[in-house]
Design a protein around this motif. Structure first.
Motif, mmCIF file in Angstrom:
data_model
loop_
_atom_site.group_PDB
_atom_site.id
_atom_site.type_symbol
_atom_site.label_atom_id
_atom_site.label_comp_id
_atom_site.label_asym_id
_atom_site.label_seq_id
_atom_site.Cartn_x
_atom_site.Cartn_y
_atom_site.Cartn_z
ATOM 1 N N GLU A 51 0.838 -1.214 0.000
ATOM 2 C CA GLU A 51 0.000 0.000 0.000
ATOM 3 C C GLU A 51 0.871 1.262 0.000
ATOM 4 O O GLU A 51 0.599 2.226 -0.723
ATOM 5 N N ARG A 75 1.853 -8.679 -3.008
ATOM 6 C CA ARG A 75 1.566 -8.078 -1.704
ATOM 7 C C ARG A 75 2.376 -8.737 -0.584
ATOM 8 O O ARG A 75 2.542 -8.165 0.480
ATOM 9 N N GLY A 103 -3.557 4.617 0.737
ATOM 10 C CA GLY A 103 -4.945 4.142 0.660
ATOM 11 C C GLY A 103 -4.985 2.627 0.749
ATOM 12 O O GLY A 103 -3.980 1.964 0.956
ATOM 13 N N VAL A 104 -6.187 2.112 0.571
ATOM 14 C CA VAL A 104 -6.364 0.655 0.506
ATOM 15 C C VAL A 104 -6.287 0.263 -0.974
ATOM 16 O O VAL A 104 -6.832 0.953 -1.831
ATOM 17 N N LEU A 106 -7.399 -1.754 -4.000
ATOM 18 C CA LEU A 106 -8.557 -2.559 -4.370
ATOM 19 C C LEU A 106 -8.090 -3.852 -5.028
ATOM 20 O O LEU A 106 -6.996 -3.944 -5.561
ATOM 21 N N ASP A 107 -8.970 -4.859 -4.981
ATOM 22 C CA ASP A 107 -8.530 -6.172 -5.445
ATOM 23 C C ASP A 107 -8.416 -6.273 -6.957
ATOM 24 O O ASP A 107 -7.750 -7.149 -7.472
#
Ligand code: RIB
Ligand code: CA
Length: 326
Positions: A51, A75, A103-104, A106-107
């Motif tokens: 991230e 990841r 941020g997060v 997204l997949d």
């Protein structure tokens, strides 16, 4: 497969990276080099969590005023626990540099193999972190990787030089030795730029003095990242400077004579303990070209002119809201 492009046309390049302070300098050099056509950047865990790596890559692109496709690779390692280098690159991954919150992710962001698949012609793949992203691509579609990766140049490993994570292992190899084993056995046209040459790429404090005294925002930002890195090397190795490993593979694309290679047969140790991630010569190992010589006189001017001099003269402040071509 030829990596030659038509004379004078920029070399198509994809960079998989874990920014990372030395990655930041490598990315800024790549983005400032007209000899290279940066088709995309894929971020990975390594120096920091993915991230932060994503946020850092966006920040680097914005400050460089450039847009390119950003992909998200690995990841975490294939099987080892995730371990990042906070002490070396700071909590953010870019030392003391000012950054927006991460941020997060997204997949459904683009992965490295999708980035490769959309290339109309074969590219040079530069990996500056653990090679988990490339190993995942090889696992999911080895023929795609062979078709689209004309050349793989990696900052990874060490043969004669002391390790930097254990006394035997270099960080990118240590993070995910299983991934490196998969990459070596794939026998891509891989060139290993390891600590044997990158330990010589020491940035001295006097080379960044102009960043410290410049009023330009980009110069101050780069200097804030480097300050942390200088402090780490002083504390950790008593070095009056910092080792900017990742600059070498990029410099070698722009100045091919900067590095000299020898073909070796290498394996990577997969056991636990001090030898984990140790890359060593083995007559039964897969073939890989290992960088054994470096001409820093070809590298330093690139960093000085295309990154530091550029930064000092950049008065424009980055547009905060602009995404970087994500
Ligand atoms: O061992 C040095 C390598 O590990 C560099 O790529 C650095 O950025 C870290 O990823
Ligand atoms: Ca790196």
């Amino acid at each position: 497969m030829s990596t030659q492009t038509a004379p004078g046309s920029p070399l198509p390049v994809i960079i998989d990276t874990d920014p990372g302070i030395d990655d930041m300098l490598a990315l800024l050099l790549a983005l400032a080099s007209p000899e290279l056509d940066i088709r995309g950047i894929s971020v990975s865990y390594g120096n920091t969590v993915v991230e932060n790596a994503f946020r850092n890559a966006v920040a680097i692109l914005r400050r460089a005023g450039r847009r390119t496709t950003l992909a998200v690779g690995a990841r975490r390692p294939l099987k080892r626990p995730l371990a990042v280098a906070r002490e070396t690159h700071g909590e953010s991954g870019l030392g003391y540099a000012e950054l927006a919150p991460a941020g997060v992710i997204l997949d459904f962001v683009k992965s490295l193999d999708r980035l490769l698949a959309e290339q109309p012609d074969p590219v040079t793949l530069v990996t500056l972190g653990p090679v988990t992203s490339l190993a995942l691509a090889l696992r999911s579609d080895p023929e795609l990787v062979r078709a689209k990766v004309a050349r793989h140049i990696a900052m990874i490993g060490n043969v004669g030089a002391k390790g930097n994570t254990t006394r035997y292992a270099e960080f990118n190899a240590w993070c995910d030795p299983e991934a490196l084993d998969i990459v070596l056995r794939a026998e891509l046209p891989t060139e290993m730029v390891g600590l044997d040459v990158t330990r010589q790429m020491v940035l001295a404090p006097h080379e960044t003095t102009r960043l410290q005294h410049a009023g330009a925002p980009q110069a101050r930002w780069i200097n804030d990242a480097l300050r942390f890195y200088f402090e780490f090397h002083k504390q950790q190795e008593g070095l009056d400077g910092c080792i900017v490993n990742d600059v070498l593979p990029i410099a070698a694309l722009v100045r091919p004579a900067a590095l000299g290679f020898e073909e070796q047969r290498l394996v990577v140790d997969l056991e636990e303990g001090e030898h984990r991630g140790h890359t060593r010569i083995d007559p039964h190992g897969p073939r890989v070209k290992v960088a054994t010589r470096v001409d820093l006189a070809l590298v330093r001017p690139l960093l000085s002119e295309r990154v530091f001099r550029w930064a000092v003269h950049q008065t424009a402040t980055p547009i905060v809201s602009q995404e970087a071509g994500v």
